[in-house]
Design an enzyme around this catalytic site. Structure first.
Site, PDB file in Angstrom:
ATOM      1  N   PHE A   1      -6.895  19.490 -24.939  1.00 46.55           N
ATOM      2  CA  PHE A   1      -7.207  18.091 -25.403  1.00 46.55           C
ATOM      3  C   PHE A   1      -9.068  18.288 -24.399  1.00 46.55           C
ATOM      4  O   PHE A   1      -9.302  18.997 -23.989  1.00 46.55           O
ATOM      5  CB  PHE A   1      -6.955  16.981 -24.554  1.00 46.55           C
ATOM      6  CG  PHE A   1      -7.514  15.393 -25.279  1.00 46.55           C
ATOM      7  CD1 PHE A   1      -7.479  15.080 -26.441  1.00 46.55           C
ATOM      8  CD2 PHE A   1      -7.984  14.479 -24.717  1.00 46.55           C
ATOM      9  CE1 PHE A   1      -8.445  13.868 -26.498  1.00 46.55           C
ATOM     10  CE2 PHE A   1      -8.348  13.824 -24.393  1.00 46.55           C
ATOM     11  CZ  PHE A   1      -8.973  12.976 -25.714  1.00 46.55           C
ATOM     12  N   ASP A   2     -10.204  17.309 -25.038  1.00 51.69           N
ATOM     13  CA  ASP A   2     -11.667  17.752 -24.477  1.00 51.69           C
ATOM     14  C   ASP A   2     -11.216  17.286 -23.139  1.00 51.69           C
ATOM     15  O   ASP A   2     -12.287  18.011 -22.279  1.00 51.69           O
ATOM     16  CB  ASP A   2     -12.008  16.843 -25.395  1.00 51.69           C
ATOM     17  CG  ASP A   2     -12.350  14.975 -25.673  1.00 51.69           C
ATOM     18  OD1 ASP A   2     -10.875  14.607 -24.860  1.00 51.69           O
ATOM     19  OD2 ASP A   2     -12.835  13.765 -25.542  1.00 51.69           O
TER      20      ASP A   2
ATOM     21  N   TYR B   1       0.958  -1.281  -0.309  1.00 54.06           N
ATOM     22  CA  TYR B   1      -0.123   0.302   0.426  1.00 54.06           C
ATOM     23  C   TYR B   1       0.582   1.211   0.277  1.00 54.06           C
ATOM     24  O   TYR B   1       0.706   2.188  -0.765  1.00 54.06           O
ATOM     25  CB  TYR B   1      -0.891  -0.091   0.745  1.00 54.06           C
ATOM     26  CG  TYR B   1      -2.095   1.520   0.980  1.00 54.06           C
ATOM     27  CD1 TYR B   1      -3.418   0.269   1.210  1.00 54.06           C
ATOM     28  CD2 TYR B   1      -1.326   2.396   1.565  1.00 54.06           C
ATOM     29  CE1 TYR B   1      -4.282   1.735   1.230  1.00 54.06           C
ATOM     30  CE2 TYR B   1      -3.180   3.157   0.988  1.00 54.06           C
ATOM     31  CZ  TYR B   1      -3.435   2.442   0.786  1.00 54.06           C
ATOM     32  OH  TYR B   1      -5.071   3.838   1.062  1.00 54.06           O
TER      33      TYR B   1
ATOM     34  N   ALA C   1       1.561  13.309 -22.674  1.00 55.69           N
ATOM     35  CA  ALA C   1       0.455  12.453 -23.554  1.00 55.69           C
ATOM     36  C   ALA C   1       1.380  11.780 -24.434  1.00 55.69           C
ATOM     37  O   ALA C   1       1.837  10.630 -24.211  1.00 55.69           O
ATOM     38  CB  ALA C   1      -0.782  12.455 -24.121  1.00 55.69           C
TER      39      ALA C   1
ATOM     40  N   LYS D   1      -0.682   6.582 -23.741  1.00 53.78           N
ATOM     41  CA  LYS D   1      -0.182   7.192 -24.720  1.00 53.78           C
ATOM     42  C   LYS D   1       1.337   6.018 -25.120  1.00 53.78           C
ATOM     43  O   LYS D   1       2.105   4.981 -25.446  1.00 53.78           O
ATOM     44  CB  LYS D   1      -0.306   8.080 -25.253  1.00 53.78           C
ATOM     45  CG  LYS D   1      -1.928   8.338 -25.598  1.00 53.78           C
ATOM     46  CD  LYS D   1      -2.732   8.519 -24.438  1.00 53.78           C
ATOM     47  CE  LYS D   1      -3.650   9.584 -25.440  1.00 53.78           C
ATOM     48  NZ  LYS D   1      -4.423   9.211 -23.479  1.00 53.78           N
TER      49      LYS D   1
ATOM     50  N   HIS E   1     -19.595  13.320 -26.319  1.00 55.43           N
ATOM     51  CA  HIS E   1     -19.580  12.227 -27.756  1.00 55.43           C
ATOM     52  C   HIS E   1     -19.536  10.989 -27.041  1.00 55.43           C
ATOM     53  O   HIS E   1     -19.244   9.957 -27.745  1.00 55.43           O
ATOM     54  CB  HIS E   1     -18.711  12.605 -28.306  1.00 55.43           C
ATOM     55  CG  HIS E   1     -16.884  12.467 -27.788  1.00 55.43           C
ATOM     56  ND1 HIS E   1     -15.796  11.906 -28.440  1.00 55.43           N
ATOM     57  CD2 HIS E   1     -16.185  12.299 -26.609  1.00 55.43           C
ATOM     58  CE1 HIS E   1     -14.594  11.916 -28.012  1.00 55.43           C
ATOM     59  NE2 HIS E   1     -14.750  12.058 -26.544  1.00 55.43           N
TER      60      HIS E   1
ATOM     61  N   ASP F   1       1.472  19.651 -21.033  1.00 57.56           N
ATOM     62  CA  ASP F   1       0.311  17.726 -20.835  1.00 57.56           C
ATOM     63  C   ASP F   1       1.481  16.989 -22.265  1.00 57.56           C
ATOM     64  O   ASP F   1       1.478  17.006 -23.333  1.00 57.56           O
ATOM     65  CB  ASP F   1      -0.719  18.250 -22.100  1.00 57.56           C
ATOM     66  CG  ASP F   1      -2.136  17.144 -21.911  1.00 57.56           C
ATOM     67  OD1 ASP F   1      -1.631  15.737 -22.022  1.00 57.56           O
ATOM     68  OD2 ASP F   1      -3.261  16.785 -22.793  1.00 57.56           O
TER      69      ASP F   1
HETATM   70  N1  F0G Z   1      -4.402  15.041 -23.272  1.00 57.91           N
HETATM   71  C1  F0G Z   1      -4.253  14.793 -24.374  1.00 57.91           C
HETATM   72  C2  F0G Z   1      -3.194  15.608 -24.942  1.00 57.91           C
HETATM   73  C3  F0G Z   1      -5.022  12.973 -24.929  1.00 57.91           C
HETATM   74  O1  F0G Z   1      -4.911  13.302 -26.030  1.00 57.91           O
HETATM   75  C4  F0G Z   1      -5.177  12.945 -23.615  1.00 57.91           C
HETATM   76  C5  F0G Z   1      -6.639  11.462 -23.748  1.00 57.91           C
HETATM   77  C6  F0G Z   1      -5.526  13.063 -22.404  1.00 57.91           C
HETATM   78  C7  F0G Z   1      -5.104  14.310 -22.071  1.00 57.91           C
HETATM   79  C8  F0G Z   1      -5.991  11.863 -20.895  1.00 57.91           C
HETATM   80  O2  F0G Z   1      -6.021  11.291 -20.844  1.00 57.91           O
HETATM   81  O3  F0G Z   1      -7.672   9.626 -21.378  1.00 57.91           O
HETATM   82  O4  F0G Z   1      -5.678   8.985 -20.086  1.00 57.91           O
HETATM   83  O5  F0G Z   1      -7.245   9.960 -19.416  1.00 57.91           O
HETATM   84  N2  F0G Z   1      -6.460  10.943 -24.859  1.00 57.91           N
HETATM   85  C9  F0G Z   1      -7.175  10.030 -25.213  1.00 57.91           C
HETATM   86  C10 F0G Z   1      -7.248   9.643 -27.011  1.00 57.91           C
HETATM   87  C11 F0G Z   1      -8.356   9.793 -24.690  1.00 57.91           C
HETATM   88  O6  F0G Z   1      -8.218   8.920 -27.718  1.00 57.91           O
HETATM   89  O7  F0G Z   1      -6.798  10.943 -27.766  1.00 57.91           O
HETATM   90  P1  F0G Z   1      -6.627  10.160 -20.164  1.00 57.91           P
END
Ligand code: F0G
Length: 459
Positions: free
Chosen positions: A124-125, A72, A217, A258, A450, A215
């Site tokens: 990102f969304d 833990y 990713a 990613k 979406h 960010d």
């Molecule tokens: N930032 C970027 C640039 C992303 O592409 C994503 C996720 C996230 C943050 C959020 O990360 O999914 O681990 O919570 N992108 C995925 C996509 C969902 O299909 O592009 P997460």
């Protein structure tokens, strides 16, 4: 004869996938209310919905799973992750989270309040969702060229420094808790950001006393493009480029699904101890104790190894060449997409393909459904459904671009699969004139609609 390029790995395990008939797919997509997220994976032949969590882990990562420490508190797996983040990404403080948006949630819970302004290059969304959910405002400062799909620019995902400075001048620093730089820029088509732009964004932020959040990713893919395209970086290793790039940031949010090639995981990393303590409370409340934060020990091990492996040139070269290969097949067939090919995906330019579908009937979504019907390929809409409604007016937002993203999972499909995708795109493109009607929404949620939206064919 010159020896041709080939993948920098061989395959040890496979997973069968199955074709279907058009009649079956017509039935399935109707049952899914014309939302590609609602299909069962068994109803999909080639799944390019996302490159997130869909990559194939390496033998070293799988062996790391067996050595996971599930304690833990104070697990060695956490130490492995912490060491990797410090060594590769330069951040001394790290909080594991179950995925990228969880890192955003922890960070923004600790820092954002109503009315705050968060500038960035095409948030990102989920990032935007977390900002707007807190009644703060995400201000887009992406370069204008990013929305012209035909322009071939080496770094098309960049921050427009003039727009950013205007924002810094317009609002007091207390109202801007951070600026977000996304590398590569997913929303703009997986387009990279140059080292120069990262450095200058950082300098501008710091001139105004504003922390820079990267960010990250797809930070490794961004570093690959810097190596291949930016003067002065050709002889540097990916790891050297990554270290320089991330050293300009104060905070990093990471979706490890990613570029760390794990199926689940993320982290929040930073340099400032005070911020770390502020975030800790939200991490413990929402994710878990600070040395696991929503991840298994075994998953942290795999993540640490993935960070190391995927910041090596050959892995990235194999991956990005595959995306470019798909782009070159589409060029052969004349199918328009966001140029040049991005790091993780091809973004089909739906407005240029389905010229007869009105924007109120969701052009990119319509293209996604057509591609699924054609060959069982599942992409994702990056258009007005994803853009949600304006939180103030409640009206649909129609972004400049209507894109259908075909995101290629890492090390999962072969170039034969790319050939199938390209042929299916060509077939839809060839019958584009006959596609005149899109879809209308019958059910939706107020944020991030979406994923769950339900549609029916427009009358
Ligand atoms: N930032 C970027 C640039 C992303 O592409 C994503 C996720 C996230 C943050 C959020 O990360 O999914 O681990 O919570 N992108 C995925 C996509 C969902 O299909 O592009 P997460």
């Amino acid at each position: 004869m010159e020896i041709p390029f080939s993948e920098a790995y061989r395959i040890k395990m496979v997973e069968p996938i199955h074709k279907s008939t058009r009649e079956q797919r017509e039935q399935w997509i109707k049952q899914a209310h014309y939302n590609l997220f609602s299909l069962k994976s068994s109803q999909v032949f080639i799944d390019v919905l996302t490159d997130s969590g869909t990559g194939a882990m390496s033998d070293r990562q799988w062996s790391g799973m067996m050595l996971g420490d599930e304690s833990y508190a104070g697990a060695s797996s956490f130490q492995n992750l912490k060491d990797a983040v410090e060594k590769i990404c330069t951040f001394p403080l790290v909080i594991p989270t179950h995925q990228g948006r969880a890192a955003e949630n922890v960070l923004y819970s600790a820092t954002l309040k109503e009315g705050d302004i968060v500038p960035g290059n095409s948030h990102f969304d989920t990032t935007k969702g977390h900002i707007e959910f807190r009644k703060a405002v995400a201000v887009d400062c992406t370069i204008d060229a990013a929305s012209n799909t035909e322009l071939e620019l080496p770094f098309k995902g960049e921050m427009d420094l003039n727009k950013l400075e205007d924002c810094f001048k317009k609002y007091p620093k207390e109202q801007i808790p951070m600026c977000v730089l996304t590398v590569t820029n997913n929303t703009a088509g997986g387009q990279p950001v140059s080292m120069k732009n990262v450095r200058e964004t950082s300098e501008l932020c710091h001139k105004y006393g504003i922390p820079l959040q990267i960010d990250g990713a797809r930070f490794a893919e961004n570093a690959y493009f810097i190596k291949m395209r930016e003067e002065g970086y050709a002889d540097k290793s990916i790891k050297e480029i990554v270290r320089e790039m991330l050293s300009y940031a104060d905070i990093m949010t990471m979706s490890s699904k990613k570029d760390a090639v794990v199926n689940m995981g993320g982290f929040l990393a930073m340099r400032d101890e005070e911020l770390y303590h502020k975030c800790s409370m939200y991490a413990v409340m929402n994710e878990g104790f600070l040395t696991y934060g929503g991840m298994n020990g075994r998953d942290m091990n795999a993540l640490a190894i993935g960070l190391d492996e995927n910041t090596e040139f050959d892995m990235l070269d194999t991956r990005i060449r595959q995306v470019a290969y798909l782009g070159s097949k589409l060029d052969e067939y004349g199918v328009p997409y966001q140029r040049p090919a991005g790091g993780h995906a091809i973004f089909l330019d739906a407005k240029k393909i389905l010229t007869h579908v009105p924007k109120e009937q969701f052009i990119a979504q319509t293209l996604g459904i057509e591609l699924y019907l054609e060959a069982g390929i599942r992409g994702v809409e990056i258009g007005s459904i994803l853009a949600d409604r304006d939180p103030k007016t409640g009206e649909n937002r129609y972004p400049k671009l209507e894109l259908l993203r075909l995101a290629i999972p890492r090390r999962t499909y072969t170039n034969n699969h790319m050939d199938v995708i390209a042929a299916a795109c060509k077939n839809v493109y060839d019958r584009r004139e006959s596609i005149t009607r899109g879809y209308v929404i019958t059910r939706e949620l107020p944020v991030l609609r979406h994923f769950t939206v339900e549609l029916e064919p427009a009358k």
